[in-house]
Design an enzyme around this catalytic site. Structure first.
Site, PDB file in Angstrom:
ATOM      1  N   ARG B  10       0.843  -1.211   0.000  1.00 57.89           N
ATOM      2  CA  ARG B  10       0.000   0.000   0.000  1.00 57.89           C
ATOM      3  C   ARG B  10       0.876   1.257   0.000  1.00 57.89           C
ATOM      4  O   ARG B  10       0.480   2.299  -0.509  1.00 57.89           O
ATOM      5  CB  ARG B  10      -0.968   0.006   1.189  1.00 57.89           C
ATOM      6  CG  ARG B  10      -0.321  -0.012   2.556  1.00 57.89           C
ATOM      7  CD  ARG B  10      -1.367   0.106   3.668  1.00 57.89           C
ATOM      8  NE  ARG B  10      -0.780  -0.211   4.967  1.00 57.89           N
ATOM      9  CZ  ARG B  10      -1.321   0.123   6.128  1.00 57.89           C
ATOM     10  NH1 ARG B  10      -2.452   0.801   6.169  1.00 57.89           N
ATOM     11  NH2 ARG B  10      -0.744  -0.220   7.270  1.00 57.89           N
ATOM     12  N   SER B  37      -5.242   5.332   5.860  1.00 54.60           N
ATOM     13  CA  SER B  37      -4.923   3.920   5.952  1.00 54.60           C
ATOM     14  C   SER B  37      -4.481   3.352   4.598  1.00 54.60           C
ATOM     15  O   SER B  37      -3.761   2.364   4.538  1.00 54.60           O
ATOM     16  CB  SER B  37      -6.165   3.200   6.461  1.00 54.60           C
ATOM     17  OG  SER B  37      -5.917   1.863   6.671  1.00 54.60           O
ATOM     18  N   GLU B  58     -19.058   3.949  -0.474  1.00 51.84           N
ATOM     19  CA  GLU B  58     -18.276   3.315  -1.539  1.00 51.84           C
ATOM     20  C   GLU B  58     -19.032   3.224  -2.860  1.00 51.84           C
ATOM     21  O   GLU B  58     -18.456   3.393  -3.935  1.00 51.84           O
ATOM     22  CB  GLU B  58     -17.841   1.909  -1.107  1.00 51.84           C
ATOM     23  CG  GLU B  58     -16.819   1.878   0.011  1.00 51.84           C
ATOM     24  CD  GLU B  58     -17.435   2.001   1.399  1.00 51.84           C
ATOM     25  OE1 GLU B  58     -18.689   2.024   1.495  1.00 51.84           O
ATOM     26  OE2 GLU B  58     -16.688   2.092   2.381  1.00 51.84           O
ATOM     27  N   PHE B  83     -14.177  -3.879   0.629  1.00 50.30           N
ATOM     28  CA  PHE B  83     -15.225  -2.946   0.217  1.00 50.30           C
ATOM     29  C   PHE B  83     -15.146  -2.661  -1.293  1.00 50.30           C
ATOM     30  O   PHE B  83     -16.170  -2.534  -1.959  1.00 50.30           O
ATOM     31  CB  PHE B  83     -15.119  -1.650   1.015  1.00 50.30           C
ATOM     32  CG  PHE B  83     -14.913  -1.880   2.495  1.00 50.30           C
ATOM     33  CD1 PHE B  83     -15.599  -2.905   3.141  1.00 50.30           C
ATOM     34  CD2 PHE B  83     -14.033  -1.119   3.232  1.00 50.30           C
ATOM     35  CE1 PHE B  83     -15.408  -3.148   4.500  1.00 50.30           C
ATOM     36  CE2 PHE B  83     -13.840  -1.355   4.588  1.00 50.30           C
ATOM     37  CZ  PHE B  83     -14.522  -2.366   5.227  1.00 50.30           C
ATOM     38  N   HIS B 109      -5.286  -3.716   2.082  1.00 49.38           N
ATOM     39  CA  HIS B 109      -5.850  -4.723   2.987  1.00 49.38           C
ATOM     40  C   HIS B 109      -6.316  -5.977   2.242  1.00 49.38           C
ATOM     41  O   HIS B 109      -7.369  -6.550   2.538  1.00 49.38           O
ATOM     42  CB  HIS B 109      -6.997  -4.127   3.810  1.00 49.38           C
ATOM     43  CG  HIS B 109      -6.541  -3.099   4.811  1.00 49.38           C
ATOM     44  ND1 HIS B 109      -5.697  -2.057   4.479  1.00 49.38           N
ATOM     45  CD2 HIS B 109      -6.801  -2.944   6.129  1.00 49.38           C
ATOM     46  CE1 HIS B 109      -5.469  -1.315   5.539  1.00 49.38           C
ATOM     47  NE2 HIS B 109      -6.116  -1.835   6.562  1.00 49.38           N
ATOM     48  N   ASP B 117      -7.355  -7.060  12.310  1.00 53.91           N
ATOM     49  CA  ASP B 117      -8.707  -6.518  12.126  1.00 53.91           C
ATOM     50  C   ASP B 117      -9.761  -7.623  12.079  1.00 53.91           C
ATOM     51  O   ASP B 117     -10.952  -7.361  12.244  1.00 53.91           O
ATOM     52  CB  ASP B 117      -8.788  -5.708  10.831  1.00 53.91           C
ATOM     53  CG  ASP B 117      -8.036  -4.389  10.927  1.00 53.91           C
ATOM     54  OD1 ASP B 117      -7.928  -3.869  12.055  1.00 53.91           O
ATOM     55  OD2 ASP B 117      -7.571  -3.891   9.889  1.00 53.91           O
ATOM     56  N   ARG B 167      -1.829  -4.712   3.501  1.00 49.30           N
ATOM     57  CA  ARG B 167      -1.789  -3.783   4.629  1.00 49.30           C
ATOM     58  C   ARG B 167      -0.451  -3.928   5.343  1.00 49.30           C
ATOM     59  O   ARG B 167       0.185  -2.936   5.686  1.00 49.30           O
ATOM     60  CB  ARG B 167      -2.909  -4.091   5.616  1.00 49.30           C
ATOM     61  CG  ARG B 167      -2.883  -3.163   6.822  1.00 49.30           C
ATOM     62  CD  ARG B 167      -3.652  -3.726   8.014  1.00 49.30           C
ATOM     63  NE  ARG B 167      -3.542  -2.812   9.140  1.00 49.30           N
ATOM     64  CZ  ARG B 167      -2.481  -2.734   9.939  1.00 49.30           C
ATOM     65  NH1 ARG B 167      -1.435  -3.525   9.740  1.00 49.30           N
ATOM     66  NH2 ARG B 167      -2.458  -1.870  10.936  1.00 49.30           N
TER      67      ARG B 167
END
Lengths: 280, 312
Positions: B10, B37, B58, B83, B109, B117, B167
């Site tokens: 990322r 993030s 989204e 998402f 992620h 998470d 991530r």
């Protein structure tokens, strides 16, 4: 050239457009006449008065955009596009046929003049907001006209898009909420009560104009006002309309959401519409 | 891996998108309130005129991006893989893939890399879901440098692209100047006894397994199949023809991911044998990243034994 059409001429153009709608759906024996008729005044006023477009250059970057978010009523838009010269009138006879540019729901890659493909409800408004933001980013003055259905406003994405339009000060965005109070399965109040449709848009920071959406004079007045007020707020014309407007047996009948007329019904519809021309 | 440097991919996206934005004013970022993030902070600060944040919405982000793309923009919608691939997937299908618009999805992620998470934020389904949609291109870079190069390639690519990043930090395996071509696998190691085809954060494991196997006298080819779609079927076919035995490795459900795509090629050739190493069609939990991989057999040891189990 659009500015020169009088209200009476616009009314007659709208009758022409409605006749094309009925003709197309009859020939295809498939399509959505009810909503195509309730949105017809908005479509007519946009394409024959308000919108700055070049039918001979459909992708002209400076054009005003039109998004039929309630994509199933595309026959109304197809009729307007043909009447404005985007493609020959005969193409209207190919609605929903294999290989036709006139897909059951609008396809921007197949049909000249379609600015975004739609059909899955709730999605077109966000696309229109993206176009309006692009105009702001590029310092261009084109406007974006979006037709949404009252039933379509059940979709959460509509309200997400409204928030974005407000945040990015999209006063170049003009939404028409076609409030005919009928959805596919029944009335809006039965299926999902709108409660206060105009109030909802107002709460999202829109300037809201409540009109009779099938009255051409009110439509033109609202559109003229909406495009002239540059106050950083997006605009919504909430039009009380009649689903199936102009064809007596279709009016306010939930069954005419997505049904094609038979020959007898077709002839009656065309005869009724023929009586609706006004003196110019 | 003695001199191992680790970086999250990322960060590769975050660093490259700023450079792209500087070079081309039509490059936009559309954030959904997880920009920090997803590493768009530098872009937001330096290029505010090319930056949108549409909030936790989204579906709307996908639609707004499509509208922007119709006006000549190249928007990168930035979110988490879970998402980007599922919350907005129908909007991506309808408004980006169907009209073949220049909408890019940049999703951090990926896989089990958002380890702590838990299952809600881990994403083991995305590559399969996005690959199923016509016109979509699906990419997972194997390290920081690969991420930078593939983000650049995606920006230049005509049409929608789904990019999946980690991530967590993963080993840097490429040199800075490495070249990438979308749809063309990178051969990281030549071999003739077997092939390991991996992507994303599992490529480093594949390389380590190949070294281990080499010590045992087994010559193993390693491919970084960074593009799941369009799949480099020639490279897969070459593995089938040259090696016959293939082990696929991925941080994704073994159903409908890289392994499935490789199996399809082999099956249609009527040759070769494929063993899939990946997520065992089960949700994860909050746990260390390496533990989550181990729970699914995504380890150097299991890759080695999977290769050996295919025989010589």
């Amino acid at each position: 050239m659009n500015e020169k059409l009088s209200i009476a001429q616009l009314k007659n153009t709208c009758v022409d457009l409605k006749k094309h709608v009925i003709d197309m759906i009859y020939k295809a024996q498939s399509g959505h006449p009810g909503g195509s008729l309730s949105v017809a005044e908005f479509v007519t006023a946009c394409y024959f008065r308000e919108m700055n477009v070049r039918p001979e250059e459909p992708r002209w970057p400076g054009r005003d955009r039109f998004v039929m978010s309630k994509g199933h009523v595309c026959p109304a838009q197809y009729a307007a596009l043909a009447m404005r010269g985007y493609f020959p009138m005969e193409v209207l006879d190919t609605l929903r046929r294999e290989g036709s540019p006139l897909q059951g729901h609008p396809d921007m890659k197949k049909c000249p003049g379609i600015d975004i493909s739609t059909g899955s409800l709730g999605q077109g408004l966000a696309c229109g907001v993206g176009m309006a933001i692009a105009a702001k980013l590029d310092g261009m003055d084109y406007r974006v006209f979006v037709a949404v259905g009252d039933g379509e406003c059940n979709e959460g994405e509509i309200w997400e898009a409204c928030g974005t339009a407000y945040k990015y000060k999209c006063d170049n965005l003009i939404v028409f909420a076609d409030y005919n109070n009928l959805q596919l399965d029944g009335t809006c109040d039965e299926i999902m009560p709108p409660v206060d449709l105009a109030g909802k848009f107002r709460a999202f920071g829109f300037d809201v104009y409540e009109i009779d959406g099938n009255d051409m004079e009110e439509m033109v007045r609202a559109l003229d006002l909406a495009v002239s007020v540059k106050n950083g707020r997006p605009k919504c014309i909430v039009g009380r309309t009649v689903k199936g407007k102009g064809v007596s047996y279709m009016e306010n009948q939930v069954g005419w959401h997505g049904t094609a007329p038979n020959t007898e019904q077709y002839e009656q519809a065309m005869a009724e519409l023929d009586t609706q021309y006004v003196e110019c | 891996m003695s001199e191992m440097v680790k970086k999250a991919t990322r960060d590769g996206f975050g660093d490259e998108i700023v450079e792209l934005g500087r070079e081309n004013r039509d490059i936009l970022v559309v954030d959904v309130d997880i920009g920090k993030s997803c590493k768009t902070g530098a872009f937001r600060k330096e290029l505010p005129g090319q930056y949108l944040n549409v909030g936790i919405a989204e579906q709307n982000a996908a639609g707004v991006a499509a509208g922007l793309a119709t006006c000549g923009k190249i928007p990168f919608v930035v979110t988490y893989a879970a998402f980007g691939s599922m919350r907005m997937v129908e909007m991506i299908r309808q408004e980006a893939c169907y009209p073949h618009l220049n909408v890019k999805l940049a999703c951090s992620h990926g896989g089990v890399t958002p380890a702590n998470d838990g299952a809600s934020h881990q994403c083991i389904e995305d590559l399969g879901i996005l690959s199923t949609i016509p016109n979509m291109t699906v990419i997972m870079p194997a390290d920081y440098h690969a991420a930078r190069r593939l983000v650049r390639a995606a920006a230049a690519w005509d049409g929608p692209v789904y990019l999946r990043f980690t991530r967590d930090a993963i080993p840097v395996i490429y040199d800075e100047g490495v070249e990438f071509e979308i749809g063309r696998a990178n051969k990281l190691r030549e071999g003739t006894d077997a092939a390991i085809i991996a992507n994303g954060d599992t490529v480093c494991l594949a390389l380590e397994a190949a070294r281990e196997l080499s010590n045992r006298g087994v010559s193993v080819r390693v491919l970084d199949m960074h593009t799941v779609k369009p799949l480099d079927t020639e490279a897969v076919a070459a593995c089938v023809n040259d090696c016959g035995r293939i082990v696929t490795v991925e941080d994704h459900n073994i159903i409908n991911g890289l392994g499935s795509a490789v199996c399809c090629v082999a099956a249609e050739m009527g040759k070769g044998i494929v063993k899939r190493v990946g997520i065992q069609d089960q949700f994860g939990q909050s746990a260390p990243y390496e533990r989550l991989l181990a729970m699914n057999g995504i380890t150097v040891e299991n890759i080695v034994s999977s290769v050996l189990a295919l025989g010589k």
